[in-house]
Design an enzyme around this catalytic site. Structure first.
Site, short mmCIF file in Angstrom:
data_model
loop_
_atom_site.label_atom_id
_atom_site.label_comp_id
_atom_site.label_asym_id
_atom_site.label_seq_id
_atom_site.Cartn_x
_atom_site.Cartn_y
_atom_site.Cartn_z
N SER A 61 0.86 -1.19 0.00
CA SER A 61 0.00 0.00 0.00
C SER A 61 0.89 1.24 0.00
O SER A 61 2.11 1.13 0.24
CB SER A 61 -0.88 0.00 1.26
OG SER A 61 -0.05 0.17 2.40
N ASP A 102 -1.08 -1.57 -3.93
CA ASP A 102 -2.43 -1.78 -3.38
C ASP A 102 -3.06 -0.42 -3.08
O ASP A 102 -2.45 0.43 -2.41
CB ASP A 102 -2.26 -2.60 -2.08
CG ASP A 102 -3.58 -3.11 -1.55
OD1 ASP A 102 -4.51 -3.33 -2.34
OD2 ASP A 102 -3.67 -3.33 -0.31
N HIS A 103 -4.28 -0.20 -3.56
CA HIS A 103 -5.03 1.04 -3.29
C HIS A 103 -4.25 2.32 -3.61
O HIS A 103 -4.16 3.22 -2.77
CB HIS A 103 -5.47 1.10 -1.81
CG HIS A 103 -6.46 0.05 -1.46
ND1 HIS A 103 -7.78 0.11 -1.82
CD2 HIS A 103 -6.33 -1.12 -0.79
CE1 HIS A 103 -8.42 -0.96 -1.40
NE2 HIS A 103 -7.55 -1.74 -0.78
N HIS A 127 -12.47 -4.18 4.76
CA HIS A 127 -11.11 -4.29 5.30
C HIS A 127 -11.12 -4.46 6.82
O HIS A 127 -12.07 -4.05 7.48
CB HIS A 127 -10.30 -3.03 4.94
CG HIS A 127 -10.01 -2.93 3.47
ND1 HIS A 127 -10.55 -1.95 2.67
CD2 HIS A 127 -9.26 -3.70 2.66
CE1 HIS A 127 -10.12 -2.13 1.42
NE2 HIS A 127 -9.34 -3.18 1.39
N ASN A 165 -7.26 -10.70 -1.70
CA ASN A 165 -6.35 -9.86 -0.92
C ASN A 165 -6.37 -10.21 0.57
O ASN A 165 -7.46 -10.27 1.18
CB ASN A 165 -6.78 -8.40 -1.05
CG ASN A 165 -6.40 -7.79 -2.37
OD1 ASN A 165 -5.99 -8.49 -3.30
ND2 ASN A 165 -6.52 -6.49 -2.47
N ARG A 208 15.44 -11.49 16.94
CA ARG A 208 15.31 -12.74 16.18
C ARG A 208 14.51 -13.79 16.95
O ARG A 208 13.89 -14.66 16.35
CB ARG A 208 16.70 -13.29 15.82
CG ARG A 208 17.42 -12.40 14.84
CD ARG A 208 18.87 -12.77 14.70
NE ARG A 208 19.60 -12.58 15.95
CZ ARG A 208 20.92 -12.64 16.07
NH1 ARG A 208 21.67 -12.89 15.02
NH2 ARG A 208 21.51 -12.45 17.24
P1 13P Z 1 -8.08 -7.64 4.85
O1 13P Z 1 -8.11 -6.48 5.79
O2 13P Z 1 -9.36 -8.42 4.91
O3 13P Z 1 -6.89 -8.51 5.03
O4 13P Z 1 -8.03 -7.05 3.36
C1 13P Z 1 -6.81 -6.66 2.79
C2 13P Z 1 -6.97 -5.91 1.52
O5 13P Z 1 -8.02 -5.85 0.90
C3 13P Z 1 -5.79 -5.22 1.00
O6 13P Z 1 -6.07 -4.45 -0.12
O1 G3H Z 2 -6.44 -2.46 2.27
C1 G3H Z 2 -5.56 -1.99 2.97
C2 G3H Z 2 -4.43 -2.85 3.37
O2 G3H Z 2 -4.78 -3.67 4.45
C3 G3H Z 2 -3.21 -2.02 3.63
O3 G3H Z 2 -3.35 -1.28 4.80
O4 G3H Z 2 -2.72 1.08 4.24
O5 G3H Z 2 -2.48 0.17 6.58
O6 G3H Z 2 -0.93 -0.56 4.75
P1 G3H Z 2 -2.32 -0.08 5.12
ZN ZN Z 3 -8.01 -3.63 -0.13
#
Ligand code: 13P
Ligand code: G3H
Ligand code: ZN
Length: 309
Positions: free
Chosen positions: A49, A82-83, A180, A254, A281
Protein backbone atom coordinates in the site's frame (compact mmCIF):
# COMPACT_ATOMS: atom_id res chain seq x y z
CA UNK A 1 10.59 -14.81 -11.64
CA UNK A 2 9.02 -11.35 -11.72
CA UNK A 3 5.86 -11.29 -13.85
CA UNK A 4 2.75 -9.18 -14.39
CA UNK A 5 -0.54 -10.53 -13.08
CA UNK A 6 -1.82 -10.94 -16.66
CA UNK A 7 -0.41 -14.45 -17.19
CA UNK A 8 -1.42 -15.53 -13.68
CA UNK A 9 -5.02 -14.44 -14.19
CA UNK A 10 -5.33 -16.03 -17.64
CA UNK A 11 -4.42 -19.35 -16.03
CA UNK A 12 -6.60 -18.75 -12.96
CA UNK A 13 -9.67 -18.01 -15.08
CA UNK A 14 -9.07 -21.04 -17.30
CA UNK A 15 -8.41 -23.46 -14.45
CA UNK A 16 -10.70 -22.05 -11.74
CA UNK A 17 -8.45 -20.97 -8.89
CA UNK A 18 -7.47 -17.68 -7.25
CA UNK A 19 -4.05 -16.14 -6.71
CA UNK A 20 -3.37 -14.84 -3.21
CA UNK A 21 -2.29 -11.21 -2.95
CA UNK A 22 -0.56 -10.62 0.36
CA UNK A 23 0.37 -7.23 1.81
CA UNK A 24 4.04 -6.70 2.57
CA UNK A 25 5.67 -4.26 4.96
CA UNK A 26 9.06 -5.72 5.87
CA UNK A 27 11.59 -8.44 5.14
CA UNK A 28 10.11 -11.13 7.39
CA UNK A 29 6.68 -10.81 5.78
CA UNK A 30 8.13 -10.96 2.24
CA UNK A 31 10.22 -14.04 3.09
CA UNK A 32 7.29 -15.81 4.74
CA UNK A 33 4.96 -15.27 1.77
CA UNK A 34 7.47 -16.19 -0.90
CA UNK A 35 8.74 -19.26 0.97
CA UNK A 36 5.15 -20.48 1.36
CA UNK A 37 4.43 -19.92 -2.35
CA UNK A 38 7.65 -21.71 -3.31
CA UNK A 39 6.84 -24.74 -1.17
CA UNK A 40 3.38 -24.87 -2.75
CA UNK A 41 4.72 -24.19 -6.26
CA UNK A 42 2.15 -21.42 -6.50
CA UNK A 43 2.08 -18.04 -8.21
CA UNK A 44 1.85 -15.20 -5.72
CA UNK A 45 1.26 -11.45 -5.64
CA UNK A 46 3.19 -9.26 -3.21
CA UNK A 47 1.35 -5.99 -2.72
CA UNK A 48 2.36 -2.80 -0.97
CA UNK A 49 0.00 0.00 0.00
CA UNK A 50 1.13 3.62 -0.18
CA UNK A 51 1.53 3.59 3.61
CA UNK A 52 3.61 0.39 3.37
CA UNK A 53 5.80 2.17 0.80
CA UNK A 54 6.20 5.13 3.16
CA UNK A 55 7.06 2.75 6.01
CA UNK A 56 9.50 0.39 4.27
CA UNK A 57 10.73 2.84 1.59
CA UNK A 58 10.34 1.94 -2.05
CA UNK A 59 14.01 1.11 -2.74
CA UNK A 60 14.18 -1.34 0.15
CA UNK A 61 10.94 -2.98 -0.95
CA UNK A 62 12.10 -3.38 -4.54
CA UNK A 63 15.51 -4.77 -3.55
CA UNK A 64 13.96 -7.29 -1.15
CA UNK A 65 11.51 -8.41 -3.81
CA UNK A 66 14.35 -8.67 -6.32
CA UNK A 67 16.12 -10.95 -3.83
CA UNK A 68 12.96 -13.05 -3.47
CA UNK A 69 12.61 -13.48 -7.24
CA UNK A 70 16.29 -14.44 -7.52
CA UNK A 71 15.88 -17.06 -4.82
CA UNK A 72 12.80 -18.50 -6.51
CA UNK A 73 13.27 -18.32 -10.29
CA UNK A 74 10.53 -20.92 -10.89
CA UNK A 75 7.77 -19.10 -8.95
CA UNK A 76 5.79 -16.37 -10.72
CA UNK A 77 5.87 -13.33 -8.42
CA UNK A 78 4.09 -10.05 -9.15
CA UNK A 79 4.74 -6.79 -7.32
CA UNK A 80 1.59 -4.73 -7.08
CA UNK A 81 0.59 -1.33 -5.68
CA UNK A 82 -2.43 -1.78 -3.38
CA UNK A 83 -5.03 1.04 -3.29
CA UNK A 84 -3.07 3.64 -5.24
CA UNK A 85 -4.74 6.89 -4.11
CA UNK A 86 -3.86 9.04 -7.15
CA UNK A 87 -2.17 9.08 -10.56
CA UNK A 88 1.16 10.28 -9.16
CA UNK A 89 1.53 7.33 -6.75
CA UNK A 90 0.66 4.89 -9.53
CA UNK A 91 3.21 6.53 -11.83
CA UNK A 92 5.90 6.40 -9.13
CA UNK A 93 5.35 2.64 -8.74
CA UNK A 94 5.29 1.99 -12.49
CA UNK A 95 8.57 3.90 -12.80
CA UNK A 96 10.07 1.98 -9.86
CA UNK A 97 9.46 -1.40 -11.52
CA UNK A 98 6.14 -2.59 -10.09
CA UNK A 99 4.54 -5.05 -12.52
CA UNK A 100 0.98 -4.08 -11.57
CA UNK A 101 -0.72 -1.09 -9.94
CA UNK A 102 -4.14 -0.51 -8.46
CA UNK A 103 -5.80 2.83 -8.83
CA UNK A 104 -8.59 3.03 -6.26
CA UNK A 105 -11.08 5.65 -7.40
CA UNK A 106 -13.97 4.10 -5.50
CA UNK A 107 -14.14 7.19 -3.29
CA UNK A 108 -15.05 9.30 -6.32
CA UNK A 109 -18.19 9.38 -8.42
CA UNK A 110 -18.36 7.14 -11.48
CA UNK A 111 -17.16 9.71 -14.04
CA UNK A 112 -14.16 10.83 -11.98
CA UNK A 113 -13.26 7.21 -11.27
CA UNK A 114 -13.38 6.49 -15.04
CA UNK A 115 -11.30 9.58 -15.84
CA UNK A 116 -8.39 8.92 -13.47
CA UNK A 117 -8.43 5.13 -13.99
CA UNK A 118 -8.11 5.71 -17.75
CA UNK A 119 -5.21 8.11 -17.16
CA UNK A 120 -3.42 5.46 -15.04
CA UNK A 121 -4.18 2.73 -17.61
CA UNK A 122 -2.76 4.81 -20.48
CA UNK A 123 0.47 5.47 -18.60
CA UNK A 124 0.89 1.97 -17.15
CA UNK A 125 0.17 0.22 -20.45
CA UNK A 126 2.74 2.37 -22.23
CA UNK A 127 5.29 0.82 -19.84
CA UNK A 128 3.99 -2.77 -19.97
CA UNK A 129 2.36 -2.58 -16.54
CA UNK A 130 -1.19 -3.77 -15.82
CA UNK A 131 -3.87 -1.96 -13.83
CA UNK A 132 -6.45 -3.03 -11.25
CA UNK A 133 -9.36 -0.63 -10.70
CA UNK A 134 -12.20 -0.60 -8.17
CA UNK A 135 -15.90 -0.02 -8.58
CA UNK A 136 -18.36 -0.07 -5.68
CA UNK A 137 -17.65 0.62 -2.03
CA UNK A 138 -16.40 -1.94 0.46
CA UNK A 139 -18.76 -1.90 3.45
CA UNK A 140 -17.42 -1.31 6.91
CA UNK A 141 -19.09 -2.71 10.01
CA UNK A 142 -18.89 0.78 11.44
CA UNK A 143 -21.03 2.02 8.55
CA UNK A 144 -24.43 1.78 10.17
CA UNK A 145 -26.37 1.71 6.94
CA UNK A 146 -29.88 0.61 6.16
CA UNK A 147 -30.51 -2.08 3.57
CA UNK A 148 -31.05 0.20 0.57
CA UNK A 149 -27.92 2.20 1.40
CA UNK A 150 -26.00 -1.06 1.73
CA UNK A 151 -27.32 -2.18 -1.66
CA UNK A 152 -26.07 1.05 -3.22
CA UNK A 153 -22.53 0.17 -2.13
CA UNK A 154 -22.36 -3.13 -4.00
CA UNK A 155 -20.87 -3.07 -7.47
CA UNK A 156 -23.53 -2.60 -10.11
CA UNK A 157 -22.97 -5.25 -12.84
CA UNK A 158 -24.10 -2.99 -15.71
CA UNK A 159 -21.84 -0.18 -14.49
CA UNK A 160 -18.96 -2.66 -14.19
CA UNK A 161 -19.32 -3.52 -17.87
CA UNK A 162 -19.34 0.14 -18.90
CA UNK A 163 -16.43 0.93 -16.55
CA UNK A 164 -14.17 -1.79 -17.96
CA UNK A 165 -15.01 -0.82 -21.56
CA UNK A 166 -14.30 2.86 -20.98
CA UNK A 167 -11.14 2.53 -18.87
CA UNK A 168 -9.44 -0.52 -20.40
CA UNK A 169 -8.45 -1.67 -16.90
CA UNK A 170 -6.97 -5.18 -16.71
CA UNK A 171 -8.78 -6.39 -13.57
CA UNK A 172 -11.61 -5.12 -11.42
CA UNK A 173 -12.06 -5.07 -7.63
CA UNK A 174 -15.72 -5.43 -6.73
CA UNK A 175 -17.84 -4.89 -3.63
CA UNK A 176 -19.98 -7.91 -2.74
CA UNK A 177 -20.00 -7.60 1.05
CA UNK A 178 -16.38 -7.82 2.20
CA UNK A 179 -14.61 -5.04 4.08
CA UNK A 180 -11.11 -4.29 5.30
CA UNK A 181 -9.85 -5.08 8.77
CA UNK A 182 -10.80 -7.48 11.58
CA UNK A 183 -14.48 -6.55 11.95
CA UNK A 184 -16.26 -7.51 8.77
CA UNK A 185 -19.64 -8.76 9.95
CA UNK A 186 -21.86 -8.06 12.94
CA UNK A 187 -23.88 -11.25 12.53
CA UNK A 188 -23.57 -14.06 10.01
CA UNK A 189 -20.97 -13.62 7.27
CA UNK A 190 -22.71 -13.01 3.96
CA UNK A 191 -21.34 -12.39 0.48
CA UNK A 192 -23.44 -11.53 -2.58
CA UNK A 193 -22.41 -14.35 -4.91
CA UNK A 194 -25.44 -13.48 -7.05
CA UNK A 195 -23.83 -10.12 -7.88
CA UNK A 196 -20.50 -11.82 -8.62
CA UNK A 197 -22.30 -14.13 -11.06
CA UNK A 198 -23.99 -11.23 -12.86
CA UNK A 199 -20.67 -9.39 -13.11
CA UNK A 200 -18.95 -12.48 -14.54
CA UNK A 201 -21.71 -12.84 -17.12
CA UNK A 202 -21.18 -9.26 -18.31
CA UNK A 203 -17.36 -9.17 -18.23
CA UNK A 204 -16.23 -12.81 -18.44
CA UNK A 205 -12.74 -11.91 -19.68
CA UNK A 206 -11.96 -9.49 -16.84
CA UNK A 207 -10.24 -10.96 -13.78
CA UNK A 208 -12.17 -10.13 -10.62
CA UNK A 209 -10.50 -9.08 -7.36
CA UNK A 210 -11.79 -9.52 -3.81
CA UNK A 211 -10.49 -7.04 -1.24
CA UNK A 212 -11.07 -7.31 2.49
CA UNK A 213 -10.88 -11.08 2.23
CA UNK A 214 -9.11 -12.12 5.42
CA UNK A 215 -10.69 -14.95 7.36
CA UNK A 216 -9.74 -13.24 10.63
CA UNK A 217 -8.62 -16.72 11.68
CA UNK A 218 -10.22 -17.38 15.10
CA UNK A 219 -7.18 -19.29 16.46
CA UNK A 220 -4.95 -16.29 15.71
CA UNK A 221 -7.35 -13.85 17.36
CA UNK A 222 -7.56 -16.17 20.38
CA UNK A 223 -3.78 -16.41 20.65
CA UNK A 224 -3.46 -12.61 20.48
CA UNK A 225 -6.11 -12.17 23.17
CA UNK A 226 -4.66 -14.93 25.35
CA UNK A 227 -1.38 -13.05 25.49
CA UNK A 228 -2.77 -9.64 26.30
CA UNK A 229 -4.36 -8.25 23.14
CA UNK A 230 -7.80 -6.66 23.16
CA UNK A 231 -9.46 -7.70 19.90
CA UNK A 232 -12.98 -8.72 20.89
CA UNK A 233 -15.68 -9.80 18.44
CA UNK A 234 -13.43 -9.91 15.40
CA UNK A 235 -14.95 -11.70 12.40
CA UNK A 236 -13.90 -12.35 8.80
CA UNK A 237 -14.84 -14.24 5.66
CA UNK A 238 -14.98 -18.02 6.29
CA UNK A 239 -12.63 -20.24 4.27
CA UNK A 240 -15.56 -22.00 2.58
CA UNK A 241 -16.81 -18.71 1.11
CA UNK A 242 -13.35 -17.80 -0.11
CA UNK A 243 -13.05 -21.22 -1.71
CA UNK A 244 -16.41 -20.71 -3.43
CA UNK A 245 -15.17 -17.32 -4.68
CA UNK A 246 -11.96 -18.95 -5.98
CA UNK A 247 -13.86 -21.40 -8.15
CA UNK A 248 -16.51 -18.87 -9.19
CA UNK A 249 -14.42 -16.40 -11.14
CA UNK A 250 -12.50 -14.45 -8.48
CA UNK A 251 -8.87 -14.39 -9.65
CA UNK A 252 -7.18 -12.38 -6.89
CA UNK A 253 -7.87 -12.55 -3.16
CA UNK A 254 -6.35 -9.86 -0.92
CA UNK A 255 -5.07 -10.70 2.54
CA UNK A 256 -3.46 -8.38 5.03
CA UNK A 257 -5.29 -8.66 8.37
CA UNK A 258 -4.58 -12.40 8.79
CA UNK A 259 -0.85 -11.78 8.36
CA UNK A 260 -0.96 -8.97 10.93
CA UNK A 261 -2.73 -11.29 13.36
CA UNK A 262 -0.23 -14.13 12.80
CA UNK A 263 2.73 -11.86 13.39
CA UNK A 264 1.22 -10.27 16.47
CA UNK A 265 0.09 -13.61 17.93
CA UNK A 266 3.59 -15.09 17.85
CA UNK A 267 5.39 -11.97 19.04
CA UNK A 268 2.94 -11.69 21.94
CA UNK A 269 3.42 -15.38 22.80
CA UNK A 270 7.21 -15.07 22.95
CA UNK A 271 7.03 -11.87 24.99
CA UNK A 272 4.66 -13.55 27.47
CA UNK A 273 6.44 -16.90 27.70
CA UNK A 274 10.00 -15.59 27.59
CA UNK A 275 9.99 -12.22 29.35
CA UNK A 276 13.79 -12.17 29.45
CA UNK A 277 14.10 -12.40 25.64
CA UNK A 278 15.13 -9.20 23.90
CA UNK A 279 16.93 -10.44 20.80
CA UNK A 280 14.51 -9.50 17.97
CA UNK A 281 15.31 -12.74 16.18
CA UNK A 282 13.79 -14.61 19.13
CA UNK A 283 10.33 -13.30 18.25
CA UNK A 284 10.63 -12.39 14.56
CA UNK A 285 11.66 -15.91 13.56
CA UNK A 286 8.55 -17.64 15.00
CA UNK A 287 6.43 -14.75 13.71
CA UNK A 288 7.79 -15.31 10.21
CA UNK A 289 7.07 -19.03 10.54
CA UNK A 290 3.44 -18.50 11.55
CA UNK A 291 2.90 -16.05 8.67
CA UNK A 292 4.33 -18.69 6.34
CA UNK A 293 1.98 -21.39 7.67
CA UNK A 294 -0.97 -19.00 7.35
CA UNK A 295 -0.14 -18.19 3.72
CA UNK A 296 0.49 -21.84 2.91
CA UNK A 297 -2.90 -22.85 4.31
CA UNK A 298 -4.67 -20.27 2.15
CA UNK A 299 -2.80 -21.18 -1.03
CA UNK A 300 -3.24 -24.94 -0.57
CA UNK A 301 -6.59 -25.38 1.17
CA UNK A 302 -8.60 -22.32 0.16
CA UNK A 303 -7.46 -20.60 -3.05
CA UNK A 304 -6.40 -23.78 -4.89
CA UNK A 305 -3.25 -22.31 -6.45
CA UNK A 306 -0.78 -25.04 -5.36
CA UNK A 307 1.15 -26.50 -8.30
CA UNK A 308 -0.10 -23.72 -10.62
CA UNK A 309 3.28 -21.95 -10.89
P1 13P B 1 -8.08 -7.64 4.85
O1 13P B 1 -8.11 -6.48 5.79
O2 13P B 1 -9.36 -8.42 4.91
O3 13P B 1 -6.89 -8.51 5.03
O4 13P B 1 -8.03 -7.05 3.36
C1 13P B 1 -6.81 -6.66 2.79
C2 13P B 1 -6.97 -5.91 1.52
O5 13P B 1 -8.02 -5.85 0.90
C3 13P B 1 -5.79 -5.22 1.00
O6 13P B 1 -6.07 -4.45 -0.12
O1 G3H C 1 -6.44 -2.46 2.27
C1 G3H C 1 -5.56 -1.99 2.97
C2 G3H C 1 -4.43 -2.85 3.37
O2 G3H C 1 -4.78 -3.67 4.45
C3 G3H C 1 -3.21 -2.02 3.63
O3 G3H C 1 -3.35 -1.28 4.80
O4 G3H C 1 -2.72 1.08 4.24
O5 G3H C 1 -2.48 0.17 6.58
O6 G3H C 1 -0.93 -0.56 4.75
P1 G3H C 1 -2.32 -0.08 5.12
ZN1 ZN D 1 -8.01 -3.63 -0.13
Amino acid sequence: MLVTTKEMFEKSMKEGFAVGAFNVNNMEIIQAIVDAAAEEKSPVILQASSSAIKYARINYLMKMIEAATEEHPDIPIAIHLDHGPDFETCKMCVDAGFTSVMYDGSKYDFEENVRVTKQVVDYAHSKGVVVEAELGKLAGIEDDVNVSDADAKYTDPAQAEEFVKRTGCDSLAIAIGTSHGAYKFKGEAKLRFDILKQIKERIPETPIVLHGASTVIPELVEQCNKYGADIPGAKGVPDEMLHTASISGVSKINVDTDLRLAMTAEIRRVFAEEPSAFDPRKYLKPARELIKQTVQHKIRDVFGSSNKA
